[in-house]
Write an enzyme that holds these catalytic residues in place. Structure first.
Site, PDB file in Angstrom:
ATOM      1  N   ARG A  59      12.959  -1.627   4.170  1.00 24.56           N
ATOM      2  CA  ARG A  59      12.238  -0.507   3.561  1.00 24.56           C
ATOM      3  C   ARG A  59      11.539   0.341   4.609  1.00 24.56           C
ATOM      4  NH1 ARG A  59      12.037  -4.772   0.411  1.00 24.56           N
ATOM      5  NH2 ARG A  59      10.065  -5.456   1.290  1.00 24.56           N
ATOM      6  N   GLU A  96       4.651 -18.699   7.782  1.00 22.58           N
ATOM      7  CA  GLU A  96       3.869 -19.822   7.269  1.00 22.58           C
ATOM      8  C   GLU A  96       4.665 -21.124   7.447  1.00 22.58           C
ATOM      9  OE1 GLU A  96       2.574 -19.116   3.325  1.00 22.58           O
ATOM     10  OE2 GLU A  96       1.324 -20.915   3.253  1.00 22.58           O
TER      11      GLU A  96
HETATM   12  P1  AMP Z   1       4.190  -9.404   7.048  1.00 21.02           P
HETATM   13  O1  AMP Z   1       4.986  -9.724   8.279  1.00 21.02           O
HETATM   14  O2  AMP Z   1       3.628 -10.620   6.378  1.00 21.02           O
HETATM   15  O3  AMP Z   1       3.155  -8.335   7.281  1.00 21.02           O
HETATM   16  O4  AMP Z   1       5.212  -8.866   5.971  1.00 21.02           O
HETATM   17  C1  AMP Z   1       5.633  -7.584   6.084  1.00 21.02           C
HETATM   18  C2  AMP Z   1       7.060  -7.404   5.611  1.00 21.02           C
HETATM   19  O5  AMP Z   1       7.374  -8.161   4.437  1.00 21.02           O
HETATM   20  C3  AMP Z   1       7.251  -5.981   5.273  1.00 21.02           C
HETATM   21  O6  AMP Z   1       8.483  -5.576   5.834  1.00 21.02           O
HETATM   22  C4  AMP Z   1       7.252  -5.926   3.768  1.00 21.02           C
HETATM   23  O7  AMP Z   1       8.300  -5.107   3.352  1.00 21.02           O
HETATM   24  C5  AMP Z   1       7.465  -7.334   3.297  1.00 21.02           C
HETATM   25  N1  AMP Z   1       6.447  -7.813   2.340  1.00 21.02           N
HETATM   26  C6  AMP Z   1       5.568  -8.826   2.542  1.00 21.02           C
HETATM   27  N2  AMP Z   1       4.827  -9.053   1.462  1.00 21.02           N
HETATM   28  C7  AMP Z   1       5.218  -8.149   0.533  1.00 21.02           C
HETATM   29  C8  AMP Z   1       4.807  -7.865  -0.821  1.00 21.02           C
HETATM   30  N3  AMP Z   1       3.842  -8.565  -1.447  1.00 21.02           N
HETATM   31  N4  AMP Z   1       5.425  -6.859  -1.457  1.00 21.02           N
HETATM   32  C9  AMP Z   1       6.391  -6.137  -0.840  1.00 21.02           C
HETATM   33  N5  AMP Z   1       6.823  -6.370   0.407  1.00 21.02           N
HETATM   34  C10 AMP Z   1       6.248  -7.360   1.097  1.00 21.02           C
END
Ligand code: AMP
Length: 172
Positions: A59, A96
């Site tokens: 995305r 995690e």
């Molecule tokens: P992070 O590495 O945990 O910051 O996760 C970021 C990536 O995971 C991004 O590319 C988001 O598109 C996706 N992502 C993580 N959590 C969500 C969520 N609750 N809703 C939508 N996309 C998420």
């Protein structure tokens, strides 16, 4: 709250139980809202001399490409392993449970380049942090991180040291 926030759809228990997925497709479906989001993500960096926008699969491609054009910058995809056709550099990061890896073309950025990292959602900040390291390892400067949504309760900013972060919708 951002005027487009009502177009963000919560999908409970996707892709797994306990996760509330932030679905941006109703916002993308609305040309006026999508244009507002792109403008509001690009505007804080308009005078920063951004040469490239790096978008994170998948995305981050949808959000990042129009932001790149709005800034008069090139677009660079950062992808999951094995997807990019040419020689890549990679960065692994902890989840995690287990770990993940992202890749970028070796010749995508280098010294003198000024990069804005774009994604749809910052959750734990792990993906953005790995992208930051990947871009910096190639000698380019990261001028900021821009994302439509920030899950503030996960404190992702704590992983993103001193880089300016712009997010439009905050989920506490
Ligand atoms: P992070 O590495 O945990 O910051 O996760 C970021 C990536 O995971 C991004 O590319 C988001 O598109 C996706 N992502 C993580 N959590 C969500 C969520 N609750 N809703 C939508 N996309 C998420």
């Amino acid at each position: 709250m951002h005027p487009t926030a009502s177009l963000l759809r919560d999908v409970p228990d996707f892709p797994e139980p306990g996760v509330v997925f932030k679905d941006i497709t109703p916002m993308l479906d609305d040309a006026e809202a999508f244009g507002t989001v792109v403008r509001d993500l690009a505007a804080p960096f308009a005078d920063q001399g951004v040469t490239h926008v790096v978008g994170i699969e998948s995305r981050g491609f949808i959000m990042g490409a129009p932001v790149a054009l709005a800034l008069g910058a090139g677009f660079i995809p950062v992808r999951k392993p094995g997807k990019l056709p040419y020689t890549t550099v990679s960065q692994s990061y902890d989840l995690e449970y287990g770990s993940d890896t992202i890749e970028m073309h070796v010749d995508a950025v280098g010294p003198g380049d000024r990069v804005l990292i774009v994604d749809d959602v910052i959750a734990t900040g792990g993906t953005a942090s790995a992208t930051l390291q990947l871009v910096r390892a190639q000698g380019a400067e990261v001028v900021g991180i821009a994302a439509y949504v920030e899950l503030s309760f996960l404190s992702g900013r704590d992983h993103l040291d001193d880089v300016p972060i712009v997010t439009l919708v905050h989920v506490d």
